[in-house]
Write a protein that holds these residues in place. Structure first.
Motif, short mmCIF file in Angstrom:
data_model
loop_
_atom_site.label_atom_id
_atom_site.label_comp_id
_atom_site.label_asym_id
_atom_site.label_seq_id
_atom_site.Cartn_x
_atom_site.Cartn_y
_atom_site.Cartn_z
N TYR A 251 16.99 -5.38 -6.51
CA TYR A 251 15.91 -4.41 -6.66
C TYR A 251 14.70 -4.49 -6.52
N LEU A 252 13.96 -3.56 -5.80
CA LEU A 252 13.04 -3.75 -4.73
C LEU A 252 11.57 -4.15 -5.85
N ASN A 253 11.01 -4.83 -4.35
CA ASN A 253 9.18 -5.23 -4.66
C ASN A 253 8.62 -4.73 -3.83
N LYS A 254 7.48 -5.06 -3.48
CA LYS A 254 6.65 -4.07 -3.27
C LYS A 254 7.16 -3.94 -1.30
N LEU A 255 7.23 -4.59 -0.54
CA LEU A 255 7.92 -4.33 0.81
C LEU A 255 9.07 -3.43 1.10
N PRO A 256 9.06 -2.54 1.93
CA PRO A 256 10.42 -1.86 2.30
C PRO A 256 11.17 -2.24 3.31
N LEU A 257 11.62 -3.05 2.45
CA LEU A 257 12.98 -4.15 2.79
C LEU A 257 14.27 -3.42 1.73
N PHE A 258 15.23 -3.82 3.08
CA PHE A 258 16.71 -2.97 1.42
C PHE A 258 17.33 -3.97 2.01
N PRO A 259 19.03 -4.52 1.29
CA PRO A 259 19.54 -5.59 1.77
C PRO A 259 21.25 -4.72 2.72
N ASP B 100 9.73 2.27 -3.78
CA ASP B 100 9.08 3.58 -3.41
C ASP B 100 9.18 4.39 -3.25
N LEU B 101 8.48 5.67 -2.67
CA LEU B 101 8.69 6.96 -1.61
C LEU B 101 7.47 6.86 -0.80
N SER B 102 7.59 5.56 -0.25
CA SER B 102 5.97 5.57 0.93
C SER B 102 7.11 6.17 2.47
N PRO B 103 6.24 6.60 3.31
CA PRO B 103 6.84 6.87 4.40
C PRO B 103 7.12 5.89 4.44
N GLN B 104 7.07 4.59 5.28
CA GLN B 104 7.18 3.44 5.78
C GLN B 104 8.43 3.20 5.08
N ARG B 105 8.69 3.04 3.98
CA ARG B 105 10.14 2.15 3.25
C ARG B 105 11.12 3.56 3.68
N PRO C 230 14.67 5.99 -12.71
CA PRO C 230 13.55 4.63 -12.00
C PRO C 230 13.99 5.58 -10.40
N ILE C 231 14.01 4.92 -8.43
CA ILE C 231 14.33 5.77 -7.77
C ILE C 231 15.80 4.44 -7.40
N LEU C 232 16.41 5.12 -7.19
CA LEU C 232 18.00 5.05 -6.82
C LEU C 232 18.47 5.39 -5.28
N TRP C 233 18.84 3.58 -4.77
CA TRP C 233 19.10 3.74 -3.37
C TRP C 233 20.61 4.01 -3.16
N TRP C 234 21.16 4.89 -1.95
CA TRP C 234 22.82 4.87 -1.97
C TRP C 234 23.23 4.47 -0.15
#
Length: 235
Positions: free
Chosen positions: A6-14, A32-37, A55-59
């Motif tokens: 579950y992501l927080n405000k930082l654009p970090l991924f596992p 979120d869908l910010s450019p940085q992320r 919710p936003i899902l990442w794959w």
């Protein structure tokens, strides 16, 4: 260990290798869908995919569907059609119109994952020089196209559309020629489906895809690659 993050405000991924096997490739929720992320996601071989109001899902699926760019990526019948066709082709001249057209539900679909939020996020990426489109024109009418994200010498395809038969295939053929000419090494098609298989996509293990992405994602591409321009088939 495979797990859902579950992501927080930082654009970090596992690590993408931690993605679930069921559903295949689901890695994280939220953010979120910010450019940085978004830029960070594609840099790591991760992409967003979710229905509107979810919710936003990442794959990061395993296996991964890919193409190797080729100058001539069409069969004989398509080549014959293109030689006779009145279509014109361009790059980055109508990105907003292309992503809007891609968002329209297909005849077999009740909705679309390319929500207004997704559209605005990728339009912002386009303005930042990260997202790009190929357009197919019949006179001044936009009849087909596609869009995606460039990461070094990798093009991450997102969606395509057509309003005339074979126009999306023509856009993909032009994309292949352009990427080949500019030194791109890989087209990421994300998840295999019959249409992609028909175009020549192949599945590779996620581990192999990520290794290739790591080699290619920092490659410098010519400055003129994504200038707004008319482009022409070289038969």
């Amino acid at each position: 260990m495979n797990s859902l993050s579950y992501l927080n405000k930082l654009p970090l991924f596992p690590d993408p290798q931690q993605a679930l096997s069921d559903p295949n490739g689901l890695l994280a929720v939220g953010g979120d869908l910010s450019p940085q992320r978004l830029v960070e996601a594609y840099y790591q071989g991760i992409f967003p995919w979710f229905n509107e109001h979810d919710p936003i899902l990442w794959w990061s699926p395993d296996p991964r569907a890919i193409f190797i760019p080729k100058r001539h990526a069409v069969n004989k019948s398509m080549l014959k059609l293109l030689k006779k066709s009145p279509w014109r082709f361009s790059i980055n001249k109508a990105f907003t119109e292309v992503i809007h057209a891609c968002s329209q539900p297909r005849l077999t679909q009740q909705g679309t994952w390319i929500s207004s939020d997704i559209q605005q996020a990728y339009i912002q990426l386009h303005k930042l020089g990260k997202a790009h489109s190929i357009e197919v024109w019949d006179n001044d009418e936009l009849v087909g196209g596609l869009y995606g994200i460039a990461v070094g010498s990798v093009f991450c395809g997102e969606s395509m559309f057509h309003r005339q038969s074979n126009a999306s295939k023509a856009a993909f053929a032009m994309l292949n020629q352009h990427l080949f000419d500019k030194g791109f090494k890989l087209i990421d098609a994300q998840i295999m489906n019959p249409h992609l298989a028909n175009l020549g996509a192949v599945d590779v293990p996620r581990k192999a895809f990520l290794a290739q992405l790591k080699k290619l994602r920092n490659q410098v591409i010519n400055d003129d690659t994504w200038l707004q321009q008319e482009v022409y088939f070289e038969f």
